[in-house]
Write a protein that holds these residues in place. Sequence first.
Motif, PDB file in Angstrom:
ATOM      1  N   GLU A  26       0.809  -1.220   0.000  1.00  0.00           N
ATOM      2  CA  GLU A  26       0.000   0.000   0.000  1.00  0.00           C
ATOM      3  C   GLU A  26       0.843   1.270   0.000  1.00  0.00           C
ATOM      4  O   GLU A  26       0.529   2.231  -0.698  1.00  0.00           O
ATOM      5  CB  GLU A  26      -0.934  -0.013   1.218  1.00  0.00           C
ATOM      6  CG  GLU A  26      -1.969  -1.140   1.159  1.00  0.00           C
ATOM      7  CD  GLU A  26      -2.807  -1.196   2.421  1.00  0.00           C
ATOM      8  OE1 GLU A  26      -2.613  -0.317   3.294  1.00  0.00           O
ATOM      9  OE2 GLU A  26      -3.642  -2.113   2.539  1.00  0.00           O
ATOM     10  N   HIS A  27       1.908   1.289   0.788  1.00  0.00           N
ATOM     11  CA  HIS A  27       2.703   2.513   0.929  1.00  0.00           C
ATOM     12  C   HIS A  27       3.868   2.577  -0.059  1.00  0.00           C
ATOM     13  O   HIS A  27       4.143   3.632  -0.635  1.00  0.00           O
ATOM     14  CB  HIS A  27       3.229   2.635   2.360  1.00  0.00           C
ATOM     15  CG  HIS A  27       2.135   2.740   3.382  1.00  0.00           C
ATOM     16  ND1 HIS A  27       1.383   3.878   3.552  1.00  0.00           N
ATOM     17  CD2 HIS A  27       1.655   1.838   4.283  1.00  0.00           C
ATOM     18  CE1 HIS A  27       0.500   3.695   4.510  1.00  0.00           C
ATOM     19  NE2 HIS A  27       0.636   2.460   4.974  1.00  0.00           N
ATOM     20  N   LEU A  28       4.569   1.461  -0.253  1.00  0.00           N
ATOM     21  CA  LEU A  28       5.733   1.461  -1.138  1.00  0.00           C
ATOM     22  C   LEU A  28       5.383   1.078  -2.572  1.00  0.00           C
ATOM     23  O   LEU A  28       6.257   1.163  -3.446  1.00  0.00           O
ATOM     24  CB  LEU A  28       6.804   0.500  -0.593  1.00  0.00           C
ATOM     25  CG  LEU A  28       7.368   0.858   0.785  1.00  0.00           C
ATOM     26  CD1 LEU A  28       8.382  -0.190   1.216  1.00  0.00           C
ATOM     27  CD2 LEU A  28       8.002   2.236   0.780  1.00  0.00           C
ATOM     28  N   GLN A  29       4.149   0.663  -2.829  1.00  0.00           N
ATOM     29  CA  GLN A  29       3.689   0.317  -4.183  1.00  0.00           C
ATOM     30  C   GLN A  29       4.564  -0.767  -4.810  1.00  0.00           C
ATOM     31  O   GLN A  29       5.011  -0.656  -5.949  1.00  0.00           O
ATOM     32  CB  GLN A  29       3.676   1.564  -5.074  1.00  0.00           C
ATOM     33  CG  GLN A  29       2.896   2.737  -4.528  1.00  0.00           C
ATOM     34  CD  GLN A  29       1.407   2.445  -4.413  1.00  0.00           C
ATOM     35  OE1 GLN A  29       0.860   1.728  -5.230  1.00  0.00           O
ATOM     36  NE2 GLN A  29       0.762   3.003  -3.403  1.00  0.00           N
ATOM     37  N   LEU A  30       4.796  -1.839  -4.057  1.00  0.00           N
ATOM     38  CA  LEU A  30       5.602  -2.959  -4.531  1.00  0.00           C
ATOM     39  C   LEU A  30       4.762  -4.234  -4.530  1.00  0.00           C
ATOM     40  O   LEU A  30       3.678  -4.284  -3.942  1.00  0.00           O
ATOM     41  CB  LEU A  30       6.839  -3.158  -3.651  1.00  0.00           C
ATOM     42  CG  LEU A  30       7.857  -2.016  -3.616  1.00  0.00           C
ATOM     43  CD1 LEU A  30       8.884  -2.272  -2.527  1.00  0.00           C
ATOM     44  CD2 LEU A  30       8.555  -1.865  -4.956  1.00  0.00           C
ATOM     45  N   GLN A  31       5.288  -5.254  -5.170  1.00  0.00           N
ATOM     46  CA  GLN A  31       4.664  -6.576  -5.163  1.00  0.00           C
ATOM     47  C   GLN A  31       5.488  -7.505  -4.290  1.00  0.00           C
ATOM     48  O   GLN A  31       6.723  -7.506  -4.376  1.00  0.00           O
ATOM     49  CB  GLN A  31       4.573  -7.131  -6.587  1.00  0.00           C
ATOM     50  CG  GLN A  31       3.689  -6.316  -7.514  1.00  0.00           C
ATOM     51  CD  GLN A  31       3.682  -6.841  -8.926  1.00  0.00           C
ATOM     52  OE1 GLN A  31       4.444  -7.738  -9.265  1.00  0.00           O
ATOM     53  NE2 GLN A  31       2.819  -6.283  -9.769  1.00  0.00           N
ATOM     54  N   VAL A  32       4.812  -8.311  -3.462  1.00  0.00           N
ATOM     55  CA  VAL A  32       5.512  -9.195  -2.541  1.00  0.00           C
ATOM     56  C   VAL A  32       4.799 -10.541  -2.484  1.00  0.00           C
ATOM     57  O   VAL A  32       3.570 -10.614  -2.596  1.00  0.00           O
ATOM     58  CB  VAL A  32       5.608  -8.564  -1.123  1.00  0.00           C
ATOM     59  CG1 VAL A  32       4.228  -8.299  -0.546  1.00  0.00           C
ATOM     60  CG2 VAL A  32       6.427  -9.426  -0.183  1.00  0.00           C
ATOM     61  N   ARG A  33       5.592 -11.586  -2.336  1.00  0.00           N
ATOM     62  CA  ARG A  33       5.034 -12.940  -2.185  1.00  0.00           C
ATOM     63  C   ARG A  33       6.055 -13.801  -1.453  1.00  0.00           C
ATOM     64  O   ARG A  33       7.252 -13.472  -1.383  1.00  0.00           O
ATOM     65  CB  ARG A  33       4.719 -13.549  -3.543  1.00  0.00           C
ATOM     66  CG  ARG A  33       5.949 -13.934  -4.353  1.00  0.00           C
ATOM     67  CD  ARG A  33       5.592 -14.656  -5.631  1.00  0.00           C
ATOM     68  NE  ARG A  33       6.789 -15.055  -6.360  1.00  0.00           N
ATOM     69  CZ  ARG A  33       6.778 -15.744  -7.506  1.00  0.00           C
ATOM     70  NH1 ARG A  33       5.623 -16.090  -8.059  1.00  0.00           N
ATOM     71  NH2 ARG A  33       7.905 -16.072  -8.115  1.00  0.00           N
ATOM     72  N   PHE A  34       5.548 -14.917  -0.892  1.00  0.00           N
ATOM     73  CA  PHE A  34       6.417 -15.893  -0.238  1.00  0.00           C
ATOM     74  C   PHE A  34       6.470 -17.141  -1.106  1.00  0.00           C
ATOM     75  O   PHE A  34       5.449 -17.800  -1.326  1.00  0.00           O
ATOM     76  CB  PHE A  34       5.897 -16.229   1.162  1.00  0.00           C
ATOM     77  CG  PHE A  34       6.738 -17.248   1.889  1.00  0.00           C
ATOM     78  CD1 PHE A  34       8.047 -16.955   2.225  1.00  0.00           C
ATOM     79  CD2 PHE A  34       6.223 -18.494   2.213  1.00  0.00           C
ATOM     80  CE1 PHE A  34       8.837 -17.885   2.892  1.00  0.00           C
ATOM     81  CE2 PHE A  34       7.005 -19.428   2.875  1.00  0.00           C
ATOM     82  CZ  PHE A  34       8.311 -19.128   3.217  1.00  0.00           C
ATOM     83  N   ASN A  35       7.636 -17.446  -1.622  1.00  0.00           N
ATOM     84  CA  ASN A  35       7.825 -18.605  -2.494  1.00  0.00           C
ATOM     85  C   ASN A  35       8.003 -19.846  -1.621  1.00  0.00           C
ATOM     86  O   ASN A  35       8.993 -19.982  -0.900  1.00  0.00           O
ATOM     87  CB  ASN A  35       9.052 -18.396  -3.381  1.00  0.00           C
ATOM     88  CG  ASN A  35       9.096 -19.379  -4.531  1.00  0.00           C
ATOM     89  OD1 ASN A  35       8.629 -20.504  -4.416  1.00  0.00           O
ATOM     90  ND2 ASN A  35       9.654 -18.938  -5.654  1.00  0.00           N
ATOM     91  N   LEU A  36       7.017 -20.761  -1.692  1.00  0.00           N
ATOM     92  CA  LEU A  36       7.050 -21.953  -0.835  1.00  0.00           C
ATOM     93  C   LEU A  36       8.129 -22.942  -1.270  1.00  0.00           C
ATOM     94  O   LEU A  36       8.628 -23.718  -0.445  1.00  0.00           O
ATOM     95  CB  LEU A  36       5.678 -22.643  -0.860  1.00  0.00           C
ATOM     96  CG  LEU A  36       4.526 -21.848  -0.234  1.00  0.00           C
ATOM     97  CD1 LEU A  36       3.209 -22.556  -0.478  1.00  0.00           C
ATOM     98  CD2 LEU A  36       4.758 -21.664   1.257  1.00  0.00           C
ATOM     99  N   LYS A  37       8.512 -22.925  -2.537  1.00  0.00           N
ATOM    100  CA  LYS A  37       9.515 -23.877  -3.009  1.00  0.00           C
ATOM    101  C   LYS A  37      10.920 -23.472  -2.557  1.00  0.00           C
ATOM    102  O   LYS A  37      11.685 -24.287  -2.038  1.00  0.00           O
ATOM    103  CB  LYS A  37       9.463 -23.978  -4.529  1.00  0.00           C
ATOM    104  CG  LYS A  37       8.186 -24.636  -5.050  1.00  0.00           C
ATOM    105  CD  LYS A  37       8.243 -24.776  -6.567  1.00  0.00           C
ATOM    106  CE  LYS A  37       6.974 -25.473  -7.084  1.00  0.00           C
ATOM    107  NZ  LYS A  37       6.988 -25.617  -8.570  1.00  0.00           N
TER     108      LYS A  37
END
Length: 270
Positions: A119-130
Amino acid sequence: DALPISLVGNGQVIGRVCSWCTMEAAAPMEVPEQAADDGGDFTKVSRKKSSGSRKRKLEAPGAMDTSGEVLPSKRPDFPPISGDRLLGGKAEMRKIPVPAHRYTPLKENWMKIFSPIVEHLQLQVRFNLKTRNVEIKTCKETSDVGALTKAADFVKAFILGFQVEDALALIRLDDLFLETFEITDVKPLKGDHLSRAIGRIAGKGGKTKFTIENVTRTRIVLADSKVHILGSFQNIKMARTAICNLILGSPPSKVYGNIRAVASRAAERF
């Protein structure tokens, strides 16, 4: 007494003149204006008027420019460049590895980590389970070039063991840093000696660690033989000095006095 003064007229020496008649003899030296017309050697030179006063008038501060010409500004005025164009149209990515003992805390606090990054930094984030990595990526909406580094530091601070509220300060403030060192870097300790050094840093019920945090305005995490410090550059320096003194064997009371004196001097300086 006669003075060695020679009066020259038309290139000829007239003679020696006495001291009482020098003023009278000097009178013929003044050549009238008609001498130039008679073909003599003397010419009248007109005095040039100095242009200093005119320059001073032009250079006078606060002078109003009434010419009506618009002078160009010294600095060029360029419109701001969007973050996508500044990055050259290529998306950048950072990967932060997550150790096994931080899976559960990461899962429980995922929304607290996810919200400020997206919301604030306008980035995309995810947790890669592999690969067991937290992946942060820029997108077209990213406007700040340093947002990716801030987000990576924020996630890294949480993975190291800091609370989400403390790690969030890395996004809000610009002058905060992370520093990590091992106790064996200060003094090569093994076995029970290493355990006692860790105990001296923590104190009974964490009292010593909390005192150092409050006085130096930092946050400290003890992870086995590693020490992680979060704070500004000057505060990290004070906390690191106090921890090193404890590792080297100084009693906690002496360390308290030293850091309080240093902190009071720093407060007076500011």
